[in-house]
Write a protein that holds these residues in place. Sequence first.
Motif, mmCIF file in Angstrom:
data_model
loop_
_atom_site.group_PDB
_atom_site.id
_atom_site.type_symbol
_atom_site.label_atom_id
_atom_site.label_comp_id
_atom_site.label_asym_id
_atom_site.label_seq_id
_atom_site.Cartn_x
_atom_site.Cartn_y
_atom_site.Cartn_z
ATOM 1 N N THR A 55 2.182 12.484 -41.581
ATOM 2 C CA THR A 55 3.127 11.872 -40.655
ATOM 3 C C THR A 55 2.380 11.517 -39.386
ATOM 4 O OG1 THR A 55 4.954 13.171 -41.549
ATOM 5 C CG2 THR A 55 5.279 12.200 -39.370
ATOM 6 N N SER A 56 2.507 10.259 -38.993
ATOM 7 C CA SER A 56 1.899 9.778 -37.760
ATOM 8 C C SER A 56 3.030 9.415 -36.793
ATOM 9 C CB SER A 56 1.008 8.564 -38.052
ATOM 10 O OG SER A 56 0.300 8.165 -36.904
ATOM 11 N N ARG A 57 2.724 8.663 -35.774
ATOM 12 C CA ARG A 57 3.729 8.205 -34.819
ATOM 13 C C ARG A 57 3.498 6.739 -34.505
ATOM 14 N NH1 ARG A 57 7.103 12.124 -32.874
ATOM 15 N NH2 ARG A 57 6.297 14.222 -33.090
ATOM 16 N N VAL A 58 4.560 6.018 -34.232
ATOM 17 C CA VAL A 58 4.463 4.631 -33.803
ATOM 18 C C VAL A 58 4.256 4.647 -32.295
ATOM 19 C CG1 VAL A 58 5.642 2.412 -33.638
ATOM 20 C CG2 VAL A 58 5.966 3.859 -35.670
ATOM 21 N N ARG A 59 3.123 4.065 -31.862
ATOM 22 C CA ARG A 59 2.789 4.058 -30.439
ATOM 23 C C ARG A 59 2.809 2.629 -29.903
ATOM 24 N NH1 ARG A 59 -2.878 6.776 -30.797
ATOM 25 N NH2 ARG A 59 -2.938 5.154 -32.362
#
Length: 121
Positions: A55-59
């Motif tokens: 799981t990553s993040r939208v930056r």
Amino acid sequence: MAQTLGLITVIWNGVNVPIEKGGTVTLGGLVQKAVITGTTVDYANEMEASEVKVTSRVRRGDALLTMFAAGTGELQVQADTGQTYVWPDAFLDQLLRFTGDDGGKLSLGWKAGIPQEILNG
């Protein structure tokens, strides 16, 4: 006292993908599957794919459709214990899916064949 695995780094096509704690890595390869005939149990080799789920993040500024374009690419998973696993022919196995809450979590998953293992220190 020996160090045990604590952190992994994921690099997709040369880009370091920031990931949350809790990703999973399955190293693909040959597995033996039971073949039963009457009361005899033999086995047959079967290939299972490697799988990386994180799981990553939208930056701000992320070009998701460019960073995670369809097709094959090089995937590296680096462990803080010195192991690096490299797949030159990995591919994303799901559509990009992210949430609008909780920091914009982005689910990512790759599949590939048998990795190359590199040991560092």
